[in-house]
Design a protein around this motif. Structure first.
Motif, PDB file in Angstrom:
ATOM      1  N   LEU A  72       0.806  -1.211   0.000  1.00 67.37           N
ATOM      2  CA  LEU A  72       0.000   0.000   0.000  1.00 67.37           C
ATOM      3  C   LEU A  72       0.844   1.268   0.000  1.00 67.37           C
ATOM      4  N   VAL A  73       2.155   1.123  -0.082  1.00 70.01           N
ATOM      5  CA  VAL A  73       3.055   2.274  -0.100  1.00 70.01           C
ATOM      6  C   VAL A  73       3.519   2.535  -1.528  1.00 70.01           C
ATOM      7  N   GLN A  74       3.243   3.720  -2.026  1.00 69.12           N
ATOM      8  CA  GLN A  74       3.749   4.125  -3.337  1.00 69.12           C
ATOM      9  C   GLN A  74       5.056   4.882  -3.147  1.00 69.12           C
ATOM     10  N   VAL A  75       6.096   4.439  -3.845  1.00 71.05           N
ATOM     11  CA  VAL A  75       7.418   5.049  -3.759  1.00 71.05           C
ATOM     12  C   VAL A  75       7.649   5.840  -5.040  1.00 71.05           C
ATOM     13  N   SER A  76       7.910   7.145  -4.919  1.00 78.22           N
ATOM     14  CA  SER A  76       8.069   7.996  -6.098  1.00 78.22           C
ATOM     15  C   SER A  76       9.322   8.850  -5.973  1.00 78.22           C
ATOM     16  N   LEU A  77      10.155   8.791  -6.996  1.00 78.55           N
ATOM     17  CA  LEU A  77      11.330   9.649  -7.096  1.00 78.55           C
ATOM     18  C   LEU A  77      10.963  10.840  -7.974  1.00 78.55           C
ATOM     19  N   VAL A  78      11.150  12.051  -7.452  1.00 73.92           N
ATOM     20  CA  VAL A  78      10.748  13.271  -8.151  1.00 73.92           C
ATOM     21  C   VAL A  78      11.973  14.156  -8.367  1.00 73.92           C
ATOM     22  N   ARG A  79      12.170  14.585  -9.629  1.00 78.43           N
ATOM     23  CA  ARG A  79      13.234  15.536  -9.956  1.00 78.43           C
ATOM     24  C   ARG A  79      12.592  16.687 -10.723  1.00 78.43           C
ATOM     25  N   GLU A 154      -2.773   3.141   7.687  1.00 77.76           N
ATOM     26  CA  GLU A 154      -1.683   2.164   7.720  1.00 77.76           C
ATOM     27  C   GLU A 154      -0.626   2.502   8.762  1.00 77.76           C
ATOM     28  N   LEU A 155      -0.580   3.754   9.215  1.00 75.12           N
ATOM     29  CA  LEU A 155       0.399   4.145  10.231  1.00 75.12           C
ATOM     30  C   LEU A 155      -0.308   4.180  11.574  1.00 75.12           C
ATOM     31  N   GLN A 156      -0.018   3.204  12.418  1.00 74.69           N
ATOM     32  CA  GLN A 156      -0.752   3.042  13.671  1.00 74.69           C
ATOM     33  C   GLN A 156      -0.138   3.895  14.780  1.00 74.69           C
ATOM     34  N   GLY A 195       9.549  -8.850  -5.135  1.00 73.02           N
ATOM     35  CA  GLY A 195       8.282  -9.425  -5.531  1.00 73.02           C
ATOM     36  C   GLY A 195       7.169  -8.786  -4.719  1.00 73.02           C
ATOM     37  N   ASP A 196       5.916  -9.076  -5.078  1.00 79.58           N
ATOM     38  CA  ASP A 196       4.783  -8.434  -4.409  1.00 79.58           C
ATOM     39  C   ASP A 196       4.772  -8.704  -2.908  1.00 79.58           C
ATOM     40  N   ALA A 197       4.900  -9.971  -2.532  1.00 85.05           N
ATOM     41  CA  ALA A 197       4.816 -10.320  -1.111  1.00 85.05           C
ATOM     42  C   ALA A 197       5.974  -9.706  -0.324  1.00 85.05           C
ATOM     43  N   VAL A 198       7.172  -9.774  -0.881  1.00 85.05           N
ATOM     44  CA  VAL A 198       8.345  -9.210  -0.203  1.00 85.05           C
ATOM     45  C   VAL A 198       8.212  -7.700  -0.098  1.00 85.05           C
ATOM     46  N   PHE A 202       8.322  -5.466   3.352  1.00 85.51           N
ATOM     47  CA  PHE A 202       9.291  -4.399   3.590  1.00 85.51           C
ATOM     48  C   PHE A 202       8.582  -3.077   3.870  1.00 85.51           C
ATOM     49  N   ALA A 203       7.504  -2.806   3.133  1.00 81.33           N
ATOM     50  CA  ALA A 203       6.760  -1.566   3.357  1.00 81.33           C
ATOM     51  C   ALA A 203       6.141  -1.556   4.750  1.00 81.33           C
ATOM     52  N   THR A 204       5.578  -2.690   5.172  1.00 78.13           N
ATOM     53  CA  THR A 204       4.975  -2.777   6.500  1.00 78.13           C
ATOM     54  C   THR A 204       6.019  -2.541   7.583  1.00 78.13           C
ATOM     55  N   THR A 205       7.198  -3.129   7.406  1.00 77.49           N
ATOM     56  CA  THR A 205       8.279  -2.925   8.375  1.00 77.49           C
ATOM     57  C   THR A 205       8.692  -1.462   8.427  1.00 77.49           C
ATOM     58  N   GLY A 206       8.750  -0.821   7.259  1.00 74.30           N
ATOM     59  CA  GLY A 206       9.096   0.593   7.220  1.00 74.30           C
ATOM     60  C   GLY A 206       8.112   1.450   7.993  1.00 74.30           C
ATOM     61  N   LEU A 207       6.818   1.153   7.859  1.00 71.03           N
ATOM     62  CA  LEU A 207       5.808   1.927   8.589  1.00 71.03           C
ATOM     63  C   LEU A 207       5.883   1.654  10.090  1.00 71.03           C
ATOM     64  N   ASP A 208       6.236   0.430  10.462  1.00 68.84           N
ATOM     65  CA  ASP A 208       6.447   0.134  11.891  1.00 68.84           C
ATOM     66  C   ASP A 208       7.610   0.961  12.450  1.00 68.84           C
ATOM     67  N   LEU A 209       8.681   1.071  11.669  1.00 68.42           N
ATOM     68  CA  LEU A 209       9.827   1.876  12.104  1.00 68.42           C
ATOM     69  C   LEU A 209       9.438   3.341  12.249  1.00 68.42           C
ATOM     70  N   LEU A 210       8.648   3.837  11.303  1.00 66.46           N
ATOM     71  CA  LEU A 210       8.201   5.225  11.370  1.00 66.46           C
ATOM     72  C   LEU A 210       7.310   5.448  12.591  1.00 66.46           C
ATOM     73  N   ALA A 211       6.416   4.500  12.865  1.00 66.33           N
ATOM     74  CA  ALA A 211       5.547   4.611  14.046  1.00 66.33           C
ATOM     75  C   ALA A 211       6.371   4.615  15.328  1.00 66.33           C
ATOM     76  N   LEU A 212       7.398   3.776  15.374  1.00 64.18           N
ATOM     77  CA  LEU A 212       8.277   3.730  16.544  1.00 64.18           C
ATOM     78  C   LEU A 212       8.973   5.070  16.744  1.00 64.18           C
ATOM     79  N   LEU A 213       9.438   5.672  15.642  1.00 61.20           N
ATOM     80  CA  LEU A 213      10.091   6.977  15.724  1.00 61.20           C
ATOM     81  C   LEU A 213       9.131   8.034  16.267  1.00 61.20           C
ATOM     82  N   ILE A 214       7.895   8.026  15.783  1.00 62.62           N
ATOM     83  CA  ILE A 214       6.910   8.999  16.250  1.00 62.62           C
ATOM     84  C   ILE A 214       6.610   8.788  17.731  1.00 62.62           C
ATOM     85  N   ASP A 215       6.431   7.532  18.141  1.00 58.51           N
ATOM     86  CA  ASP A 215       6.208   7.244  19.559  1.00 58.51           C
ATOM     87  C   ASP A 215       7.373   7.745  20.411  1.00 58.51           C
ATOM     88  N   GLU A 216       8.581   7.529  19.921  1.00 56.83           N
ATOM     89  CA  GLU A 216       9.758   7.970  20.667  1.00 56.83           C
ATOM     90  C   GLU A 216       9.797   9.493  20.780  1.00 56.83           C
TER      91      GLU A 216
END
Length: 347
Positions: A72-79, A154-156, A195-198, A202-216
């Motif tokens: 559910l995470v869209q990754v976009s590089l913008v220049r 998605e960000l709890q 792949g899709d599942a991987v 990885f995206a879910t783990t990234g959002l968990d890390l972001l949530a942890l940072l916000i909690d901290e």
């Protein structure tokens, strides 16, 4: 976001990936300078959320947006080149979806405004924007950044915690923010190979890390937050008790129902020297032990009582019951009946 010359960014921490660039999906390069403004506005709004874009170049030069989807995470590089981007109340009223956008700056400088704050985002730093409220972003020169765009739910994290940290500069050089920045940068770099599942994981783990940072950042893990943590633990345990029969009860569902991150749910129990799984299992076993001695429980049988309190596998229930109480569920029933002076079946 905006129009600009396609140039390589100067070397910085978490720079634009060089080895495996995202595929170019949208570009204004084929258009004349006079046609680029309208096309760029369309590209930006389609990639992210509806936005007002004002270009700061008399003759806009090409802008490029390259995107990949990881769950559910869209990754976009913008220049692109100098511009301002605004999410107005008018646009919000026309669009009822709520998204968060994490922007990791690679080159150029951005000025972000939201929720009464203004911050400067330099290369190697990142910030968060919430599409459900007005925001503004000004990029005064040529720039490049990678954005991570995902549904708000998605960000709890708590709503008040998120509101306190929008348009805030997170430096990617030290501490927890550096871990988050490095993870998201590498995830974007490797996105094409997942792949899709991987990619989803990885995206879910990234959002968990972001949530942890916000909690901290909001002090959820500091001694000063002891009362807050205690109150949160009471609320979480009450939710668990009310949902014990649900076999799908898990740290993820508990976190979602209580508007907090999965990591924070685990932390609440760690503060008591416990784990979420063990605490849930102990409460379920207590209720099974009680019901096995009741007439209704004797009529239902051991397996039905176990299912009633969220145990899916009868054999697993039997093992954990014996480990907890030193006898099987049927032995417990027989023991209980014997102490009541009753005779008959054992289950």
């Amino acid at each position: 976001m905006g129009c600009g010359r396609h140039v390589a960014p100067r070397p910085v921490d978490h720079a634009v990936p060089e080895g495996r660039p995202l595929p170019i999906a949208l570009s204004t390069a084929p258009l004349s300078a006079s046609d680029r403004s309208e096309r760029w506005h369309e590209m930006v709004s389609r990639t992210f959320v509806p936005l007002d874009v004002r270009l700061l170049e008399t003759e806009p030069s090409p802008g490029v947006i390259s995107s990949e989807q990881l769950g559910l995470v869209q990754v976009s590089l913008v220049r692109a080149g100098p511009q301002t981007v605004t999410r107005s109340r008018r646009l919000i009223a026309r669009d009822d979806q709520e998204f968060l956008i994490l922007s990791l700056q690679h080159s150029g400088t951005a000025i972000k405004e939201q929720d009464g704050r203004e911050s400067v985002i330099n290369p190697g730093e990142f910030s968060i924007s919430d599409s459900s409220r007005p925001f503004r972003k000004k990029l005064g020169g040529e720039f490049s950044f990678t954005s991570f765009h995902f549904p708000r739910e998605e960000l709890q994290v708590r709503e008040e915690d998120l509101r306190a940290l929008t348009a805030t500069t997170f430096t990617g050089r030290t501490g927890s923010a550096a871990v988050v920045a490095a993870y998201f940068a590498r995830m974007a770099q490797e996105a094409r190979g997942f792949g899709d599942a991987v990619g989803r994981q990885f995206a879910t783990t990234g959002l968990d890390l972001l949530a942890l940072l916000i909690d901290e950042r909001r002090g959820r893990f500091t001694p000063q937050a002891a009362e807050t943590a205690a109150a949160a633990a009471v609320r979480v345990k009450d939710h668990i008790i009310r949902n014990l029969p649900d076999p799908g009860l898990s740290p993820a569902t508990i976190a979602a129902a209580n508007f907090m991150s999965v990591r924070y749910v685990h932390k609440l129990f760690q503060l008591e020297g416990e784990t979420v799984g063990r605490w849930i299992q102990a409460r379920r076993l207590e209720r099974c032990r009680r019901d096995l001695l009741r007439s209704k429980g004797r009529d239902l049988g051991v397996a039905a009582v176990a299912r009633r309190w969220g145990f899916v596998s009868p054999s697993h229930f039997g093992r954990v019951f014996r480990a907890a109480y030193g006898m099987t569920p049927r032995e417990w029933q027989a023991h209980g009946l014997g102490t009541e002076g009753a005779t008959g079946t054992k289950g």
